[in-house]
Design a protein around this motif. Sequence first.
Motif, PDB file in Angstrom:
ATOM      1  N   PRO A   1       0.812  -1.221   0.000  1.00 12.34           N
ATOM      2  CA  PRO A   1       0.000   0.000   0.000  1.00 12.34           C
ATOM      3  C   PRO A   1       0.843   1.269   0.000  1.00 12.34           C
ATOM      4  O   PRO A   1       0.484   2.255  -0.641  1.00 12.34           O
ATOM      5  CB  PRO A   1      -0.830  -0.131   1.284  1.00 12.34           C
ATOM      6  N   ASP A   2       1.976   1.248   0.717  1.00 15.09           N
ATOM      7  CA  ASP A   2       2.835   2.430   0.741  1.00 15.09           C
ATOM      8  C   ASP A   2       3.371   2.745  -0.650  1.00 15.09           C
ATOM      9  O   ASP A   2       3.378   3.908  -1.073  1.00 15.09           O
ATOM     10  CB  ASP A   2       4.006   2.212   1.705  1.00 15.09           C
ATOM     11  N   GLU A   3       3.828   1.724  -1.359  1.00 13.81           N
ATOM     12  CA  GLU A   3       4.397   1.967  -2.686  1.00 13.81           C
ATOM     13  C   GLU A   3       3.325   2.452  -3.653  1.00 13.81           C
ATOM     14  O   GLU A   3       3.606   3.261  -4.550  1.00 13.81           O
ATOM     15  CB  GLU A   3       5.077   0.710  -3.228  1.00 13.81           C
ATOM     16  N   ALA A   4       2.083   1.996  -3.489  1.00 10.66           N
ATOM     17  CA  ALA A   4       0.999   2.500  -4.335  1.00 10.66           C
ATOM     18  C   ALA A   4       0.824   4.001  -4.137  1.00 10.66           C
ATOM     19  O   ALA A   4       0.564   4.743  -5.103  1.00 10.66           O
ATOM     20  CB  ALA A   4      -0.300   1.758  -4.021  1.00 10.66           C
ATOM     21  N   LEU A   5       0.967   4.477  -2.898  1.00 12.29           N
ATOM     22  CA  LEU A   5       0.881   5.915  -2.644  1.00 12.29           C
ATOM     23  C   LEU A   5       2.075   6.652  -3.214  1.00 12.29           C
ATOM     24  O   LEU A   5       1.938   7.764  -3.744  1.00 12.29           O
ATOM     25  CB  LEU A   5       0.770   6.180  -1.145  1.00 12.29           C
ATOM     26  N   VAL A   6       3.254   6.050  -3.128  1.00 12.20           N
ATOM     27  CA  VAL A   6       4.444   6.669  -3.722  1.00 12.20           C
ATOM     28  C   VAL A   6       4.253   6.833  -5.227  1.00 12.20           C
ATOM     29  O   VAL A   6       4.619   7.863  -5.816  1.00 12.20           O
ATOM     30  CB  VAL A   6       5.701   5.835  -3.409  1.00 12.20           C
ATOM     31  N   GLN A   7       3.665   5.842  -5.866  1.00 14.05           N
ATOM     32  CA  GLN A   7       3.397   5.956  -7.294  1.00 14.05           C
ATOM     33  C   GLN A   7       2.429   7.088  -7.587  1.00 14.05           C
ATOM     34  O   GLN A   7       2.563   7.793  -8.602  1.00 14.05           O
ATOM     35  CB  GLN A   7       2.870   4.624  -7.820  1.00 14.05           C
ATOM     36  N   GLN A   8       1.454   7.322  -6.698  1.00 11.23           N
ATOM     37  CA  GLN A   8       0.540   8.445  -6.880  1.00 11.23           C
ATOM     38  C   GLN A   8       1.267   9.774  -6.736  1.00 11.23           C
ATOM     39  O   GLN A   8       0.943  10.748  -7.420  1.00 11.23           O
ATOM     40  CB  GLN A   8      -0.605   8.374  -5.870  1.00 11.23           C
ATOM     41  N   ILE A   9       2.248   9.830  -5.840  1.00 11.17           N
ATOM     42  CA  ILE A   9       3.040  11.053  -5.692  1.00 11.17           C
ATOM     43  C   ILE A   9       3.768  11.363  -6.992  1.00 11.17           C
ATOM     44  O   ILE A   9       3.845  12.522  -7.414  1.00 11.17           O
ATOM     45  CB  ILE A   9       4.032  10.902  -4.520  1.00 11.17           C
ATOM     46  N   HIS A  10       4.290  10.330  -7.641  1.00 10.98           N
ATOM     47  CA  HIS A  10       5.052  10.542  -8.878  1.00 10.98           C
ATOM     48  C   HIS A  10       4.156  10.655 -10.107  1.00 10.98           C
ATOM     49  O   HIS A  10       4.539  11.305 -11.094  1.00 10.98           O
ATOM     50  CB  HIS A  10       6.071   9.410  -9.042  1.00 10.98           C
ATOM     51  N   THR A  11       3.000  10.041 -10.065  1.00  8.47           N
ATOM     52  CA  THR A  11       2.047  10.127 -11.179  1.00  8.47           C
ATOM     53  C   THR A  11       0.656  10.357 -10.602  1.00  8.47           C
ATOM     54  O   THR A  11      -0.140   9.430 -10.474  1.00  8.47           O
ATOM     55  CB  THR A  11       2.075   8.834 -12.032  1.00  8.47           C
ATOM     56  N   PRO A  12       0.352  11.603 -10.229  1.00  7.85           N
ATOM     57  CA  PRO A  12      -0.939  11.876  -9.576  1.00  7.85           C
ATOM     58  C   PRO A  12      -2.114  11.594 -10.509  1.00  7.85           C
ATOM     59  O   PRO A  12      -2.016  11.735 -11.731  1.00  7.85           O
ATOM     60  CB  PRO A  12      -0.857  13.373  -9.248  1.00  7.85           C
TER      61      PRO A  12
END
Length: 203
Positions: free
Chosen positions: A108-119
Amino acid sequence: MNPLPLRPARVDDPAEVDRLYDICLRTGASGNDASDLYADPRLLGEVYLGAYLALEPRLAFVLDDGGDAVGYVVGARDTVAFDAACERDWWPPLRERYPLGSFPDGSPDEALVQQIHTPHRPEPGVVDEFPAHLHVDLLPAAQGGGNGRRLLGTLFDALRADGVPGVHLGVAHANVGAVGFYRHLGFTELSGDDGGMTLGLRL
């Protein structure tokens, strides 16, 4: 339960900001506590809360229980402009702090990191008619008594005062209670997929 007092969020108070981040986490699993899902307890708030407190402080309101926030609503009056401001001022330092691969793949954390990089970007057809959007979270103890309705009504009044014609939000299909609540307020479905739907309300 009796309605709780409403007030503007104290966005310049680090203790209140921490409290709101904690509420975000404790309601982050379709309204349930997400504390056990994330290795980084602040990450959810960085994605779904912090930018609103920093960039749209006039649209941040809280339910107050004895001086402590127990629920909040935040919003952006112009989603396209807000996304541009986030791209300029909010996401760059977070991308440095959380590079891709900061957490295990599939977490789940990495999914949020991906949103930070590709909102996520809103659909043009949605923001044309419903340019504002919001996030609202209440701890279980604050739910009921009309608190959620009053909290949203406060935001809607602020948006109307700014001449905003409509507001939208996203909600997971699994969050059945929230879907019913929004529909009762007059929200209608604008789009959807297997994971969730976008609802809109004309102001």
